[in-house]
Design a protein around this motif. Structure first.
Motif, PDB file in Angstrom:
ATOM      1  N   UNK A 127     -71.139 -34.211  31.753  1.00 37.28           N
ATOM      2  CA  UNK A 127     -70.366 -33.581  32.813  1.00 37.28           C
ATOM      3  C   UNK A 127     -68.907 -33.556  32.384  1.00 37.28           C
ATOM      4  N   UNK A 128     -68.296 -32.399  32.433  1.00 38.96           N
ATOM      5  CA  UNK A 128     -66.927 -32.277  31.942  1.00 38.96           C
ATOM      6  C   UNK A 128     -65.900 -32.888  32.867  1.00 38.96           C
ATOM      7  N   UNK A 129     -66.284 -33.125  34.119  1.00 38.49           N
ATOM      8  CA  UNK A 129     -65.322 -33.633  35.090  1.00 38.49           C
ATOM      9  C   UNK A 129     -64.698 -32.488  35.868  1.00 38.49           C
ATOM     10  N   UNK A 130     -64.347 -32.769  37.109  1.00 39.13           N
ATOM     11  CA  UNK A 130     -63.732 -31.756  37.965  1.00 39.13           C
ATOM     12  C   UNK A 130     -62.458 -32.374  38.508  1.00 39.13           C
ATOM     13  N   UNK A 131     -61.347 -31.970  37.871  1.00 41.42           N
ATOM     14  CA  UNK A 131     -60.070 -32.628  38.081  1.00 41.42           C
ATOM     15  C   UNK A 131     -59.629 -32.663  39.535  1.00 41.42           C
ATOM     16  N   UNK A 132     -59.876 -31.568  40.245  1.00 43.19           N
ATOM     17  CA  UNK A 132     -59.383 -31.433  41.623  1.00 43.19           C
ATOM     18  C   UNK A 132     -59.829 -32.602  42.498  1.00 43.19           C
ATOM     19  N   UNK A 133     -61.070 -33.069  42.273  1.00 40.10           N
ATOM     20  CA  UNK A 133     -61.600 -34.133  43.133  1.00 40.10           C
ATOM     21  C   UNK A 133     -60.830 -35.433  42.955  1.00 40.10           C
ATOM     22  N   UNK A 134     -60.305 -35.671  41.747  1.00 44.20           N
ATOM     23  CA  UNK A 134     -59.590 -36.920  41.468  1.00 44.20           C
ATOM     24  C   UNK A 134     -58.147 -36.849  41.962  1.00 44.20           C
ATOM     25  N   UNK A 135     -57.561 -35.653  41.904  1.00 46.88           N
ATOM     26  CA  UNK A 135     -56.160 -35.484  42.299  1.00 46.88           C
ATOM     27  C   UNK A 135     -56.029 -35.508  43.836  1.00 46.88           C
ATOM     28  N   UNK A 136     -54.792 -35.700  44.339  1.00 47.20           N
ATOM     29  CA  UNK A 136     -54.601 -35.810  45.785  1.00 47.20           C
ATOM     30  C   UNK A 136     -55.255 -34.714  46.633  1.00 47.20           C
TER      31      UNK A 136
ATOM     32  N   UNK B  77     -65.450 -46.105  50.909  1.00 47.72           N
ATOM     33  CA  UNK B  77     -66.443 -46.085  49.841  1.00 47.72           C
ATOM     34  C   UNK B  77     -67.172 -44.742  49.804  1.00 47.72           C
ATOM     35  N   UNK B  78     -67.474 -44.182  50.995  1.00 45.15           N
ATOM     36  CA  UNK B  78     -68.126 -42.868  51.030  1.00 45.15           C
ATOM     37  C   UNK B  78     -67.242 -41.831  50.347  1.00 45.15           C
ATOM     38  N   UNK B  79     -65.952 -41.852  50.703  1.00 44.59           N
ATOM     39  CA  UNK B  79     -65.022 -40.897  50.100  1.00 44.59           C
ATOM     40  C   UNK B  79     -64.874 -41.169  48.601  1.00 44.59           C
ATOM     41  N   UNK B  80     -64.800 -42.459  48.236  1.00 42.92           N
ATOM     42  CA  UNK B  80     -64.677 -42.814  46.818  1.00 42.92           C
ATOM     43  C   UNK B  80     -65.882 -42.355  46.021  1.00 42.92           C
ATOM     44  N   UNK B  81     -67.079 -42.537  46.592  1.00 37.24           N
ATOM     45  CA  UNK B  81     -68.304 -42.124  45.891  1.00 37.24           C
ATOM     46  C   UNK B  81     -68.320 -40.616  45.706  1.00 37.24           C
ATOM     47  N   UNK B  82     -67.969 -39.898  46.760  1.00 35.48           N
ATOM     48  CA  UNK B  82     -67.936 -38.432  46.692  1.00 35.48           C
ATOM     49  C   UNK B  82     -66.985 -37.968  45.603  1.00 35.48           C
ATOM     50  N   UNK B  83     -65.755 -38.546  45.605  1.00 38.34           N
ATOM     51  CA  UNK B  83     -64.744 -38.071  44.647  1.00 38.34           C
ATOM     52  C   UNK B  83     -65.092 -38.493  43.234  1.00 38.34           C
ATOM     53  N   UNK B  84     -65.625 -39.714  43.067  1.00 37.35           N
ATOM     54  CA  UNK B  84     -65.952 -40.162  41.717  1.00 37.35           C
ATOM     55  C   UNK B  84     -67.092 -39.331  41.141  1.00 37.35           C
ATOM     56  N   UNK B  85     -68.085 -39.035  41.997  1.00 35.15           N
ATOM     57  CA  UNK B  85     -69.246 -38.279  41.545  1.00 35.15           C
ATOM     58  C   UNK B  85     -68.844 -36.870  41.135  1.00 35.15           C
ATOM     59  N   UNK B  86     -68.064 -36.204  41.983  1.00 35.03           N
ATOM     60  CA  UNK B  86     -67.662 -34.836  41.668  1.00 35.03           C
ATOM     61  C   UNK B  86     -66.603 -34.820  40.566  1.00 35.03           C
ATOM     62  N   UNK B  87     -65.705 -35.787  40.610  1.00 33.03           N
ATOM     63  CA  UNK B  87     -64.585 -35.770  39.672  1.00 33.03           C
ATOM     64  C   UNK B  87     -64.962 -36.163  38.263  1.00 33.03           C
TER      65      UNK B  87
END
Lengths: 214, 206
Positions: free
Chosen positions: A182-191, A145-155
């Motif tokens: 927020x335009x989104x930051x693709x890198x955070x969502x990708x592997x 969940x910590x990792x998911x929150x980080x990636x969702x927030x940044x991504x």
């Protein structure tokens, strides 16, 4: 009742021996699914159920199963467990199941589960094995969940997006917009974002551990 | 301990016992959830069909009035057609089709064509396109796919059924041309099919 062994089990599972952050086990589903809080929570809870059931059953049968065939028997126990969880999720959380897709059956291959069966459940009484499964699963879920929150927030700039997949229609508006426009930051969502994010989470944990050292 | 025939037999018995138990458990759960899972899948499908054809526009059982079409044309897999009728008269047909030439694999589409040959709408059911670029074809992510609503083979003219980069009239996305190109192509193919098989697709109801 002596609570000390349980406290040790809890501290180990949640922090000291966290399967995702210290043992680095089960990374395949962890990295693939952790692109949002809801996905992470779904996979984390499913993994926790699998761990609790497999630890309990393995501990119950530990005295009947001869040493030579214990591993195939554990694999059988885990595989039937996970298949049952997969079917139940498909029946009762259909939308979330569709989204997590292949990663639910893949819990079978999560080495944390057979790891706990072999290293803990096959040597301890049922109550301790059950507690170990629960806390190891909870620790895994929290890391996810910590990792998911980080990636969702940044991504994507949101938190708890699509929570209705898990909690039904009441959760439609749980989504929190952390950053506006927020335009989104693709890198955070990708592997790659998964690896970088996991690295950051592990680093934060290590910093906390170092600071606590006398 | 040296393995003897006795220990080997007991090990095999234990292994066999647990296989049987595991199999029994899985079979039982599968059996008792199968109906519910099937119903879930029906509801999900019906829900996406009703996104395209509102439920007050038809009065038949969409999921029962089905036509299976196998196409010899390359690029399209066998297609399932769900037909909507009101008082027996054809209203629209929804094609569950697949575009094979997406950027990363297949794109499953629902293409709804009204009886007059115009599009009631297009939706993406499943895809593996790049998040943030190609996935804008998803109606959760952008409104692009809604631009198909009401279009037909005459509007725009057939030769403009391409993305703008290929000289057509459909927007592509910055950084992703392949994905919209594949979708436009699949929709155009569906419309061409409907044009050529008007009677089969919109036959009068049972």
């Amino acid at each position: 009742m002596d609570l000390d062994p349980y406290r040790k089990i809890a501290v180990d599972g949640l922090w000291k021996n966290n399967q995702a952050l210290v043992a680095l086990l089960g990374l395949c589903p962890l990295l693939a699914v952790s692109n949002s809080v809801v996905n992470s929570l779904g996979l984390g809870l499913a993994t926790t159920f699998a761990l609790v059931f497999s630890n309990t059953i393995v501990s119950l049968i530990r005295n009947f199963v001869s040493h030579e065939v214990r591993l195939p028997v554990f694999v059988l126990v885990i595989a039937s467990n996970v298949t049952v969880i997969d079917l139940l999720m498909n029946a009762f959380f259909h939308d979330l199941h569709k989204k997590l897709g292949i990663f639910i059956p893949l819990i079978v291959t999560n080495c944390a589960i057979i790891g706990r069966a072999e290293a803990f459940a096959s040597k301890n009484t049922v109550d301790k094995a059950l507690a170990d499964g629960f806390f190891i699963g909870l620790g895994f879920t929290l890391a996810l969940v910590a990792l998911g929150a980080l990636r969702e927030m940044i991504g994507t700039g949101t938190l708890f997006g699509r929570a209705d997949l898990m909690f039904g229609d009441i959760a439609k508006h749980w989504s929190i917009e952390v950053f506006h426009d927020y335009g989104g930051f693709l890198l955070a969502i990708l592997p790659p974002g998964a690896f970088i994010g996991l690295g950051l989470v592990i680093a934060v944990k290590n910093v906390i551990d170092l600071r606590d050292k006398p | 301990m040296k393995p003897t025939l006795k220990t080997m037999v007991s090990a095999a018995t234990i292994l066999g016992l647990f296989s049987a138990l595991g199999m029994g458990l899985v079979t039982w759960v599968h059996h008792s959830t199968a109906a519910r899972i099937e119903e879930n899948q029906r509801q999900t499908l019906l829900h996406s069909l009703q996104n395209l054809i509102p439920s007050d526009h038809y009065d038949n059982d969409l999921l029962a009035d089905v036509l299976e079409i196998s196409l010899s044309e390359p690029g399209l897999k066998p297609v399932t057609v769900y037909r909507a009728r009101k008082s027996g008269k054809p209203v629209a047909a929804v094609f569950s089709t697949v575009a094979l030439d997406g950027y990363s694999g297949e794109i499953s589409l629902l293409v709804a064509v009204k009886a007059d040959g115009s599009l009631a709408g297009v939706r993406v059911l499943a895809h593996k396109e790049t998040p943030g670029l190609g996935d804008l074809i998803d109606d959760n992510k952008s409104l692009w796919i809604l631009a198909f609503n009401g279009l037909s083979l005459g509007n725009p003219p057939e030769k403009f059924w391409k993305v703008k980069r290929d000289g057509g009239s459909f927007d592509q996305f910055t950084g992703a041309t392949v994905t919209p190109r594949a979708v436009v192509k699949a929709v155009k193919k569906t419309l061409l099919f409907v044009k050529a098989n008007q009677e089969t697709v919109f036959s009068n109801g049972p």
